[in-house]
Design a protein around this motif. Structure first.
Motif, mmCIF file in Angstrom:
data_model
loop_
_atom_site.group_PDB
_atom_site.id
_atom_site.type_symbol
_atom_site.label_atom_id
_atom_site.label_comp_id
_atom_site.label_asym_id
_atom_site.label_seq_id
_atom_site.Cartn_x
_atom_site.Cartn_y
_atom_site.Cartn_z
ATOM 1 N N GLN A 120 0.853 -1.090 0.012
ATOM 2 C CA GLN A 120 0.087 0.083 -0.135
ATOM 3 C C GLN A 120 0.814 1.125 0.078
ATOM 4 O OE1 GLN A 120 -3.320 0.010 2.904
ATOM 5 N NE2 GLN A 120 -2.606 -2.273 3.508
ATOM 6 N N PRO A 121 1.075 2.078 -1.178
ATOM 7 C CA PRO A 121 1.751 3.219 -1.159
ATOM 8 C C PRO A 121 1.028 4.245 -0.145
ATOM 9 C CG PRO A 121 1.416 2.273 -3.514
ATOM 10 C CD PRO A 121 0.644 1.739 -2.301
ATOM 11 N N VAL A 122 1.925 4.991 0.362
ATOM 12 C CA VAL A 122 1.292 6.099 1.567
ATOM 13 C C VAL A 122 1.679 7.429 0.851
ATOM 14 C CG1 VAL A 122 0.495 4.754 3.244
ATOM 15 C CG2 VAL A 122 2.932 5.891 3.037
ATOM 16 N N ALA A 123 2.819 7.407 0.123
ATOM 17 C CA ALA A 123 3.412 8.779 -0.403
ATOM 18 C C ALA A 123 4.493 8.377 -1.568
ATOM 19 C CB ALA A 123 4.093 9.440 0.865
ATOM 20 N N ARG A 124 4.642 9.467 -2.434
ATOM 21 C CA ARG A 124 5.468 9.426 -3.638
ATOM 22 C C ARG A 124 6.420 10.445 -3.377
ATOM 23 N NH1 ARG A 124 3.726 8.941 -9.859
ATOM 24 N NH2 ARG A 124 5.958 9.369 -10.849
ATOM 25 N N GLY A 125 7.763 9.997 -3.419
ATOM 26 C CA GLY A 125 8.753 10.964 -3.409
ATOM 27 C C GLY A 125 9.432 11.351 -4.828
ATOM 28 N N LYS A 126 9.945 12.551 -4.745
ATOM 29 C CA LYS A 126 10.458 12.889 -6.055
ATOM 30 C C LYS A 126 11.905 12.974 -5.856
ATOM 31 C CE LYS A 126 8.881 16.849 -4.904
ATOM 32 N NZ LYS A 126 8.581 18.341 -4.908
ATOM 33 N N PRO A 127 12.633 13.207 -7.171
ATOM 34 C CA PRO A 127 14.204 13.092 -7.211
ATOM 35 C C PRO A 127 14.790 14.147 -6.466
ATOM 36 C CG PRO A 127 13.034 12.769 -9.556
ATOM 37 C CD PRO A 127 12.191 13.020 -8.520
ATOM 38 N N GLY A 128 15.757 14.022 -5.677
ATOM 39 C CA GLY A 128 16.434 15.102 -4.828
ATOM 40 C C GLY A 128 17.591 14.445 -4.087
ATOM 41 N N GLU A 129 18.389 15.533 -3.556
ATOM 42 C CA GLU A 129 19.358 15.114 -2.453
ATOM 43 C C GLU A 129 20.590 14.108 -3.359
ATOM 44 O OE1 GLU A 129 19.358 16.677 0.349
ATOM 45 O OE2 GLU A 129 17.592 17.615 -0.378
ATOM 46 N N GLY A 130 20.604 14.336 -4.762
ATOM 47 C CA GLY A 130 21.428 13.689 -5.449
ATOM 48 C C GLY A 130 21.102 12.193 -5.810
ATOM 49 N N TYR A 131 19.681 11.990 -5.638
ATOM 50 C CA TYR A 131 18.922 10.785 -5.999
ATOM 51 C C TYR A 131 18.043 11.120 -7.257
ATOM 52 C CZ TYR A 131 16.211 6.623 -6.148
ATOM 53 O OH TYR A 131 15.361 5.326 -6.531
ATOM 54 N N PRO A 132 18.235 10.386 -8.594
ATOM 55 C CA PRO A 132 17.703 10.865 -9.703
ATOM 56 C C PRO A 132 16.427 10.450 -9.836
ATOM 57 C CG PRO A 132 19.211 9.218 -10.087
ATOM 58 C CD PRO A 132 19.325 9.118 -8.665
ATOM 59 N N PHE A 133 15.550 9.679 -9.072
ATOM 60 C CA PHE A 133 14.416 8.894 -9.546
ATOM 61 C C PHE A 133 13.155 9.209 -8.595
ATOM 62 C CE2 PHE A 133 17.628 5.639 -10.719
ATOM 63 C CZ PHE A 133 18.062 6.061 -11.762
ATOM 64 N N PRO A 134 11.983 8.964 -8.937
ATOM 65 C CA PRO A 134 10.870 8.998 -8.044
ATOM 66 C C PRO A 134 10.967 7.633 -7.115
ATOM 67 C CG PRO A 134 10.217 8.353 -10.197
ATOM 68 C CD PRO A 134 11.348 8.681 -10.222
ATOM 69 N N TRP A 135 10.452 7.717 -6.010
ATOM 70 C CA TRP A 135 10.495 6.395 -4.938
ATOM 71 C C TRP A 135 9.269 6.421 -4.233
ATOM 72 C CZ3 TRP A 135 11.021 8.600 0.355
ATOM 73 C CH2 TRP A 135 11.105 9.999 0.208
ATOM 74 N N SER A 136 8.885 5.592 -3.353
ATOM 75 C CA SER A 136 7.745 5.373 -2.513
ATOM 76 C C SER A 136 7.793 4.916 -1.116
ATOM 77 C CB SER A 136 7.089 4.100 -3.091
ATOM 78 O OG SER A 136 6.769 4.543 -4.323
ATOM 79 N N VAL A 137 6.897 5.561 -0.296
ATOM 80 C CA VAL A 137 7.020 5.199 0.998
ATOM 81 C C VAL A 137 5.502 4.405 1.031
ATOM 82 C CG1 VAL A 137 6.511 5.789 3.341
ATOM 83 C CG2 VAL A 137 7.887 7.246 1.752
ATOM 84 N N CYS A 138 5.869 3.087 1.819
ATOM 85 C CA CYS A 138 4.696 2.043 1.525
ATOM 86 C C CYS A 138 4.261 1.751 2.887
ATOM 87 C CB CYS A 138 4.818 1.056 0.833
ATOM 88 S SG CYS A 138 5.293 1.297 -0.989
ATOM 89 N N ARG A 139 3.334 0.938 3.298
ATOM 90 C CA ARG A 139 2.910 0.548 4.549
ATOM 91 C C ARG A 139 3.635 -0.923 4.756
ATOM 92 N NH1 ARG A 139 0.749 3.934 7.975
ATOM 93 N NH2 ARG A 139 -1.020 5.023 6.917
ATOM 94 N N TRP A 140 4.001 -1.234 5.793
ATOM 95 C CA TRP A 140 4.777 -2.319 6.150
ATOM 96 C C TRP A 140 3.749 -3.464 6.346
ATOM 97 C CZ3 TRP A 140 9.547 -4.611 6.024
ATOM 98 C CH2 TRP A 140 9.549 -5.706 6.735
ATOM 99 N N LEU A 141 4.035 -4.689 5.880
ATOM 100 C CA LEU A 141 2.982 -5.688 5.759
ATOM 101 C C LEU A 141 3.593 -6.762 6.776
ATOM 102 C CD1 LEU A 141 1.533 -6.505 2.239
ATOM 103 C CD2 LEU A 141 0.335 -5.204 4.210
ATOM 104 N N ASP A 142 2.964 -7.114 7.805
ATOM 105 C CA ASP A 142 3.554 -8.323 8.669
ATOM 106 C C ASP A 142 3.783 -9.613 7.930
ATOM 107 O OD1 ASP A 142 4.078 -6.476 10.777
ATOM 108 O OD2 ASP A 142 2.168 -6.520 11.647
ATOM 109 N N GLY A 143 4.609 -10.441 8.315
ATOM 110 C CA GLY A 143 4.721 -11.903 7.966
ATOM 111 C C GLY A 143 5.965 -11.980 7.469
ATOM 112 N N GLU A 144 6.321 -13.413 7.156
ATOM 113 C CA GLU A 144 7.470 -13.859 6.720
ATOM 114 C C GLU A 144 7.459 -14.183 5.298
ATOM 115 O OE1 GLU A 144 10.053 -13.751 8.607
ATOM 116 O OE2 GLU A 144 9.223 -12.970 10.359
ATOM 117 N N PRO A 145 8.493 -14.279 4.448
ATOM 118 C CA PRO A 145 8.627 -14.890 3.199
ATOM 119 C C PRO A 145 7.724 -16.227 3.184
ATOM 120 C CG PRO A 145 10.594 -13.411 3.466
ATOM 121 C CD PRO A 145 9.791 -13.648 4.833
#
Length: 341
Positions: A120-145
């Motif tokens: 579940q994405p909760v925010a979308r980051g923009k390029p910045g601070e020397g990092y050139p790509f968009p990125w995501s903040v997502c909810r952590w899902l409990d569980g093991e692989p």
């Protein structure tokens, strides 16, 4: 099938003492530790300090939370756990930037229509601070692989996974992302000559490099059966694209979630049949096939796709880095050859 007199159809002896390999694709639970490199030219450094700077600049409400890498390094993205409830997910290479757009756009809409928890994405980051790509903040899902050996009830898992795939396929696919470079052409026609694991020339080249290590005649026969199977001739449907072990979560041996939708696409759903050979034990395979409603043609295509992803190439750096990856690839390949239906 030739066994070379050992009772095993593959050259296991060289690799038997190694652990299972991690899937070649990235998984949500995987991430890079401090100092991981990313970027098409390897010139972008992704570490905890970068993540902290990005959060401070763009999402200061989360900038004081603990940041720690998840245990293993993924191939496509670097993932950090942010506090107890969030993750930060950053593409390593330009090719995978489209994954951010797909997950941000489509997962909030798909999630309520699916029977298992999903990223579940909760925010979308923009390029910045020397990092050139968009990125995501997502909810952590409990569980093991989820692992094959750890399933409490394999047949129940087969049904639940089949129901998840069926529900995903039933969602309206209008305007969904077609097979393309940034989702590794998942859902494309089997054998199509594109930058995909299932390109015919690529698969045949890998098979040729395995002569003397596996029964290449048997491998070729499965691949040619997949190519000969009628192609998907109905409207394209949603598919996850990478239902590998590392992207399935469980609690107490029961399937609870599906993560890493970076290869999300609309196309041929045969791609999502790979768990039949690469996750579920053989005794649950028929249950899964019934649950997902796969006809002969789809099953043959799915088997071929699973085979294409299970061909260890001796001179591939991915396999050279860890011979354990060869062990599991060979084991998957054996199951694919042994289990047509």
């Amino acid at each position: 099938m030739s066994t070379g007199g050992t009772g095993k159809p593959f050259a296991y002896e060289e690799y038997e003492d190694h652990d299972d390999f991690e899937d070649h694709e990235d998984h949500e639970e995987d991430g890079g530790g401090a100092g991981e490199d990313a970027g098409e030219d390897g010139d972008v450094r992704i570490d905890e300090a970068l993540v902290r700077r990005l959060l401070t600049a763009q999402f200061p409400q989360w900038s004081a939370l603990p940041i720690r890498p998840v245990p293993r390094s993924g191939m496509d993205n670097v993932t950090y756990r942010l506090g107890d409830e969030l993750t930060v997910r950053l593409p390593r290479y330009e090719r995978w930037v489209g994954q951010v757009e797909r997950e941000q756009r489509w997962l909030p809409w798909l999630a309520p229509q699916l029977p298992l928890a999903v990223s579940q994405p909760v925010a979308r980051g923009k390029p910045g601070e020397g990092y050139p790509f968009p990125w995501s903040v997502c909810r952590w899902l409990d569980g093991e692989p989820a692992t094959t050996d750890g399933l409490a009830d394999p047949r129940r898992t087969a049904v639940e996974l089949g129901e998840f795939i069926t529900a995903l396929r039933a969602v309206d696919a209008t305007d969904g992302p077609e097979p393309q470079w940034s989702n590794a052409f998942r859902g494309a026609r089997v054998g199509a000559e594109c930058d995909a694991l299932t390109a015919d020339s690529l698969v045949r080249g890998k098979i040729a490099k395995l002569r003397g290590m596996v029964d290449t005649d048997a491998v070729t026969a499965v691949w040619e059966e997949a190519l000969a199977a009628p192609a998907w001739d109905r409207p394209p449907v949603w598919l996850h694209g990478d239902l590998a072990t590392g992207n399935l979560l469980s609690v107490d041996g029961h399937l609870t979630g599906v993560i890493d939708f970076g290869t999300l696409a609309v196309g041929d759903p045969a791609c999502d049949l790979i768990p039949a050979w690469m996750f579920l034990p053989p005794e649950a395979r028929a249950t899964f096939r019934e649950a997902v409603g796969a006809d002969e043609a789809m099953w043959a295509r799915g088997r071929g796709i699973a085979l294409a992803g299970s061909l260890p190439v001796p001179d591939d750096p991915f396999f050279q880095q860890d011979p354990a990856r060869v062990t599991t690839a060979l084991r998957h390949l054996e199951g694919i050859l042994a289990g047509g239906g």
